[in-house]
Design an enzyme around this catalytic site. Structure first.
Site, PDB file in Angstrom:
ATOM      1  N   ASP A 108       5.790  -2.307  -6.443  1.00  0.00           N
ATOM      2  CA  ASP A 108       7.253  -2.182  -6.536  1.00  0.00           C
ATOM      3  C   ASP A 108       7.740  -2.780  -7.849  1.00  0.00           C
ATOM      4  O   ASP A 108       7.392  -3.913  -8.183  1.00  0.00           O
ATOM      5  CB  ASP A 108       7.927  -2.914  -5.371  1.00  0.00           C
ATOM      6  CG  ASP A 108       7.656  -2.230  -4.040  1.00  0.00           C
ATOM      7  OD1 ASP A 108       7.652  -0.986  -3.991  1.00  0.00           O
ATOM      8  OD2 ASP A 108       7.427  -2.951  -3.044  1.00  0.00           O
ATOM      9  N   LYS A 112      15.883  -5.078 -11.086  1.00  0.00           N
ATOM     10  CA  LYS A 112      16.877  -6.076 -11.534  1.00  0.00           C
ATOM     11  C   LYS A 112      16.166  -7.338 -12.018  1.00  0.00           C
ATOM     12  O   LYS A 112      15.248  -7.827 -11.336  1.00  0.00           O
ATOM     13  CB  LYS A 112      17.810  -6.436 -10.385  1.00  0.00           C
ATOM     14  CG  LYS A 112      18.710  -5.279  -9.982  1.00  0.00           C
ATOM     15  CD  LYS A 112      19.688  -5.704  -8.922  1.00  0.00           C
ATOM     16  CE  LYS A 112      20.550  -4.510  -8.547  1.00  0.00           C
ATOM     17  NZ  LYS A 112      21.166  -4.643  -7.245  1.00  0.00           N
TER      18      LYS A 112
HETATM   19  C1  LIG Z   1       5.770   1.653  -4.263  1.00  0.00           C
HETATM   20  S1  LIG Z   1       4.810   1.329  -2.875  1.00  0.00           S
HETATM   21  C2  LIG Z   1       3.206   1.965  -3.305  1.00  0.00           C
HETATM   22  C3  LIG Z   1       2.330   2.168  -2.095  1.00  0.00           C
HETATM   23  C4  LIG Z   1       0.940   2.745  -2.403  1.00  0.00           C
HETATM   24  N1  LIG Z   1       0.173   1.851  -3.215  1.00  0.00           N
HETATM   25  C5  LIG Z   1       1.046   4.095  -3.088  1.00  0.00           C
HETATM   26  O1  LIG Z   1       0.802   4.156  -4.311  1.00  0.00           O
HETATM   27  O2  LIG Z   1       1.364   5.068  -2.416  1.00  0.00           O
HETATM   28  C6  LIG Z   1       4.506  -0.434  -3.012  1.00  0.00           C
HETATM   29  C7  LIG Z   1       3.984  -1.003  -1.704  1.00  0.00           C
HETATM   30  O3  LIG Z   1       3.637  -2.371  -1.904  1.00  0.00           O
HETATM   31  C8  LIG Z   1       3.993  -3.063  -0.729  1.00  0.00           C
HETATM   32  N2  LIG Z   1       4.106  -4.498  -1.058  1.00  0.00           N
HETATM   33  C9  LIG Z   1       5.068  -5.102  -1.805  1.00  0.00           C
HETATM   34  N3  LIG Z   1       4.839  -6.417  -1.886  1.00  0.00           N
HETATM   35  C10 LIG Z   1       3.697  -6.667  -1.187  1.00  0.00           C
HETATM   36  C11 LIG Z   1       2.956  -7.823  -0.887  1.00  0.00           C
HETATM   37  N4  LIG Z   1       3.330  -9.035  -1.329  1.00  0.00           N
HETATM   38  N5  LIG Z   1       1.845  -7.707  -0.123  1.00  0.00           N
HETATM   39  C12 LIG Z   1       1.460  -6.483   0.336  1.00  0.00           C
HETATM   40  N6  LIG Z   1       2.131  -5.348   0.103  1.00  0.00           N
HETATM   41  C13 LIG Z   1       3.224  -5.429  -0.667  1.00  0.00           C
HETATM   42  C14 LIG Z   1       5.300  -2.427  -0.306  1.00  0.00           C
HETATM   43  O4  LIG Z   1       5.614  -2.674   1.051  1.00  0.00           O
HETATM   44  C15 LIG Z   1       5.029  -0.957  -0.589  1.00  0.00           C
HETATM   45  O5  LIG Z   1       4.486  -0.288   0.523  1.00  0.00           O
END
Ligand SMILES: C[S@@+](CC[C@H](N)C(=O)[O-])C[C@H]1O[C@@H](n2cnc3c(N)ncnc32)[C@H](O)[C@@H]1O
Length: 202
Positions: A108, A112
């Site tokens: 992600d 911001k």
């Molecule tokens: C933009 S999505 C990408 C998902 C996947 N890697 C893809 O490319 O389809 C980012 C994912 O990272 C997860 N995420 C964010 N922070 C995280 C954390 N601290 N530990 C595990 N997952 C996390 C979010 O919930 C989200 O599902």
């Protein structure tokens, strides 16, 4: 409804540090994915490399469940998914020099500036990767966010044990599941630029 219990690991059942053979029942090399989303990478990688174990961590319980259901339907005995915070897992639970590879795909971006500290790819994560990757292990990072990619590359350049490797641009997929991840599929179809980095840990 499909039983995902055999493929799910919960923090409540773990004592840090974990031992990978307790989780997988064998001592095959372990690859970890941080932020697995709906599990497409885990499903494809686990089928391509049945002698490696794949451990995905996904913060959003809803996506972790979707991903684990995908794995359970395919009956992939070399995959486990943990719903929860990958940064906590990396910092406290993963033993030193126990990972063959780490994958961080489309983290992600937290656009911001006051939210930037929530980005998973940060200095503490790199320090944990230095501690947990085996010598010769690999790190792969992919993002569609140029600014985030520049930050990641600059950060990695300050950690000299990570040697950048060339990362070939993948060919066009023939099937909707031939993508690296769900987000890669979405963004490639939209025609967004995609930035890929690959490091070897010396
Ligand atoms: C933009 S999505 C990408 C998902 C996947 N890697 C893809 O490319 O389809 C980012 C994912 O990272 C997860 N995420 C964010 N922070 C995280 C954390 N601290 N530990 C595990 N997952 C996390 C979010 O919930 C989200 O599902």
């Amino acid at each position: 409804m499909i039983d995902i219990t055999p493929y799910t690991v919960e923090f409540s059942t773990l004592e840090p540090p974990i031992a990978w053979p307790d989780i997988f029942g064998n001592d095959h090399p372990v690859e970890i994915e941080i932020g697995s989303g709906k599990g497409l990478f885990l499903a494809n990688a686990a089928r391509a490399q049945p002698n490696h174990n794949f451990f995905g961590i996904e913060l959003a319980r809803k996506y972790a469940r979707r991903g684990t259901e995908r794995i359970a339907k395919l009956g992939l005995a070399n995959v486990r998914m943990l719903p929860g915070d990958a940064l906590l897992f990396m910092a406290k639970y993963v033993p030193a020099a126990s990972l063959r590879a780490a994958h961080v795909y489309f983290p992600d971006p937290w656009w911001k500036s006051r939210h930037r500290k929530r980005r998973v790819f940060n200095e503490p994560l790199v320090l944990d990767l230095e501690r947990t990757l085996e010598p010769g292990g690999e790190l792969r990072v992919v993002t569609d966010v140029g600014d985030y990619f520049n930050v990641i590359q600059a950060l990695m350049a300050t950690h000299e044990r990570f040697l950048p490797l060339p990362e070939p641009v993948p060919t066009a997929p023939e099937h909707e599941h031939d993508y690296l991840t769900n987000f890669e599929r979405k963004y490639r179809i939209e025609g967004r630029p995609i930035y890929r980095a690959h490091y070897r840990f010396e």
